[in-house]
Design an enzyme around this catalytic site. Structure first.
Site, PDB file in Angstrom:
ATOM      1  N   GLU A 331       1.665 -39.863 -56.739  1.00 30.05           N
ATOM      2  CA  GLU A 331       3.062 -39.050 -56.622  1.00 30.05           C
ATOM      3  C   GLU A 331       3.000 -37.741 -56.204  1.00 30.05           C
ATOM      4  O   GLU A 331       2.981 -36.486 -56.948  1.00 30.05           O
ATOM      5  CB  GLU A 331       3.522 -38.898 -58.152  1.00 30.05           C
ATOM      6  N   ARG A 334       4.530 -31.348 -54.242  1.00 27.52           N
ATOM      7  CA  ARG A 334       4.341 -29.886 -53.621  1.00 27.52           C
ATOM      8  C   ARG A 334       3.242 -30.250 -52.332  1.00 27.52           C
ATOM      9  O   ARG A 334       3.792 -29.469 -51.473  1.00 27.52           O
ATOM     10  CB  ARG A 334       3.123 -29.154 -54.573  1.00 27.52           C
ATOM     11  N   ARG A 375       8.006 -18.348 -59.299  1.00 24.12           N
ATOM     12  CA  ARG A 375       6.528 -18.715 -59.668  1.00 24.12           C
ATOM     13  C   ARG A 375       5.638 -17.538 -59.941  1.00 24.12           C
ATOM     14  O   ARG A 375       4.670 -17.767 -60.739  1.00 24.12           O
ATOM     15  CB  ARG A 375       6.059 -19.755 -58.638  1.00 24.12           C
ATOM     16  N   TYR A 379       3.770 -18.042 -63.490  1.00 23.31           N
ATOM     17  CA  TYR A 379       2.449 -18.674 -63.421  1.00 23.31           C
ATOM     18  C   TYR A 379       1.367 -17.568 -62.799  1.00 23.31           C
ATOM     19  O   TYR A 379       0.234 -18.014 -62.654  1.00 23.31           O
ATOM     20  CB  TYR A 379       2.390 -20.028 -62.517  1.00 23.31           C
ATOM     21  N   CYS A 406      16.611  -6.885 -61.761  1.00 22.46           N
ATOM     22  CA  CYS A 406      16.308  -5.651 -62.690  1.00 22.46           C
ATOM     23  C   CYS A 406      15.198  -6.192 -63.817  1.00 22.46           C
ATOM     24  O   CYS A 406      15.610  -6.483 -64.824  1.00 22.46           O
ATOM     25  CB  CYS A 406      17.499  -5.402 -63.311  1.00 22.46           C
TER      26      CYS A 406
END
Length: 478
Positions: A331, A334, A375, A379, A406
């Site tokens: 699968e 990305r 991201r 992460y 902000c």
């Protein structure tokens, strides 16, 4: 992030570049592994994609914008299809499911179908996109740890090829809907195999203490198989599924996962006399976001994955003629979508901040940020960046590219060398934003989300239009 007990400002190396970021001899140079295949610079130093320069793209579609190289996306999809097919030909074959959670829209679903891949969806909304695209139902798999009755009904009415069940409650739920619709639901069991993928803890998905799947070590996976077999009239047990995490750069974790899944596969055949025809090893193949990353290519992945599956099948004796090898599924999401897209921004301000001790940091603010790429904040993800609208003869300057929101954590690129003459009005491009950026985008600070613009053969077209203020207000019933 660098850390120190007295605070980040005291950490060794604070204010300097990370160890993996080299000082460039030429700030205009592109690292090919970070960019879509058709990206280059023209005579004026402008970034081009699919034969079209980004200045023209910005003029027509505005910034911020996700710019998708259609040929690159299709080529990566074909590479997984073809480079896995050959080594798996003698092992029962292989199906490649594009993981739609990385990025999905109607046109991308059509590209995936055109290139002969299957499609993995994990919500009713993603399934609705696939339905709108006319994606073949039998080539769709439905994931999710908490599928609603409506989503299960939607999937079974459409006739999806598999539903990956994630809990005992869901087994009963799927069986009930299948009974209601008078169909036999094809299901797979998501197995938590106890493999600790070497990645961020929030994207490691096969260790025991997390929300997905049935534990192998605790016997829950075997129990799930038994319960499914009790619903023989309504549930069709296709096989086992595992996903060990994301942004993975070697196949060692898959080897352990395959060993444990194939062991359970053989146990089910031995105990229940049932040979499950499929086995899914998931995805999570990494991509290069910066010079630090060296991902495996589809050919290497295909050969290594086929080799480890063959070894494990031989070990358990499950490749004999009377018990044929299961068909393998993978699968990638990305690894197909990620490198195919970059985000194009316009610089608004350039600010030097005194860090003390003679150190300064240059902050380059752009017209996007954590609303179009969460991201980095979520992460600690690292990205690269380049000046995209012109060639510069200036030397390199270590900079931090930040957004317009902000939040002090609104950082797009933590560390990057940009030209010393970077200024307001310049365009910059951040590669590797095709996966999870648009999918996880928000309207934080009431900021309309950027468009997705596909480019091919010198022509650009909108796949997902830019949101407007009217869109933001449309759901506000006040």
């Amino acid at each position: 992030m660098r850390a120190h007990e007295a605070g980040a400002l005291h950490a060794e190396g604070y204010g300097g570049p990370p160890h993996w970021l080299p000082t460039p001899g030429d700030v205009n140079e592109l690292m090919p592994q970070l960019w879509p295949q058709t990206v280059a610079r023209d005579e004026q130093g402008r970034l081009t994609v699919g034969g079209l320069d980004v200045v023209s793209i910005a003029r027509e579609f505005g910034t911020a914008a996700y710019v998708l190289d259609e040929e690159d996306f299709r080529a990566r999809a074909r590479a997984f299809r073809d480079e896995f097919a050959q080594p798996f030909a003698e092992l029962g074959g292989v199906d490649v499911y594009y993981a739609g959670k990385a990025f999905l829209c109607t046109e991308v679903a059509r590209w995936v179908a055109d290139e002969g891949l299957c499609l993995d969806v994990c919500s009713g909304g993603e399934l609705a996109v696939a339905q709108r695209a006319g994606f073949p139902a039998e080539r769709i798999g439905l994931h999710g740890n908490n599928k609603s009755l409506a989503e299960i009904r939607q999937a079974l009415e459409y006739g999806v090829g598999r539903i990956v069940v994630d809990s005992f409650e869901e087994i009963e739920r799927v069986a009930a809907v299948a009974t209601e619709l008078d169909v036999r639901a094809p299901v797979m069991v998501r197995v938590t195999v106890g493999v600790e993928a070497h990645t961020h803890e929030f994207i490691a998905t096969a260790h025991e203490d997390q929300k997905f799947g049935f534990s192998l070590a605790g016997g829950r996976a075997a129990e799930a198989v038994a319960r499914i077999l009790e619903h023989d009239g309504t549930l069709d047990l296709l096989g086992l599924h595992s996903h060990i995490g994301s942004q993975i750069f070697d196949t060692s974790g898959f080897e352990v996962s395959a060993r444990r899944l194939i062991g359970l596969h053989a146990e089910v055949a031995r105990v229940h006399g049932v040979h499950m025809p499929e086995l899914d090893l998931g995805g999570g193949y990494g991509i290069a976001y910066t010079s630090e990353h060296t991902p495996l290519q589809p050919r290497e992945l295909g050969e290594q994955m086929a080799d480890l599956v063959a070894r494990e099948l031989k070990t358990v004796g499950d490749g004999s003629p009377d018990v044929p090898a299961p068909k393998i599924s993978i699968e990638p999401g990305r690894a197909i979508a990620g490198p195919s897209t970059f985000t194009l921004y316009e610089v608004g301000t350039v600010k030097d901040v005194d860090l003390g001790g003679g150190l300064t940091r240059t902050y380059v603010s752009v017209d996007g940020g954590m609303s179009d790429n969460i991201r980095t904040a979520l992460y600690d993800a690292d990205y690269s960046c380049t000046l995209a609208s012109r060639r510069s003869e200036a030397g390199p300057r270590l900079a931090r590219v930040v957004g317009r929101h902000c939040e002090s954590g609104d950082i797009v690129v933590m560390d990057e060398y940009l030209p010393d003459d970077i200024t307001a009005g310049d365009l910059v491009a951040v590669p590797g934003t095709g996966a999870y950026c648009r999918s996880m985008a928000s309207q934080y600070n009431h900021t309309p989300r950027p468009p997705v613009v596909a480019v091919r053969d010198g022509r650009a077209r909108v796949l997902v239009r830019r949101e407007t203020v009217e869109d933001l207000l449309a759901l506000d019933v006040g």
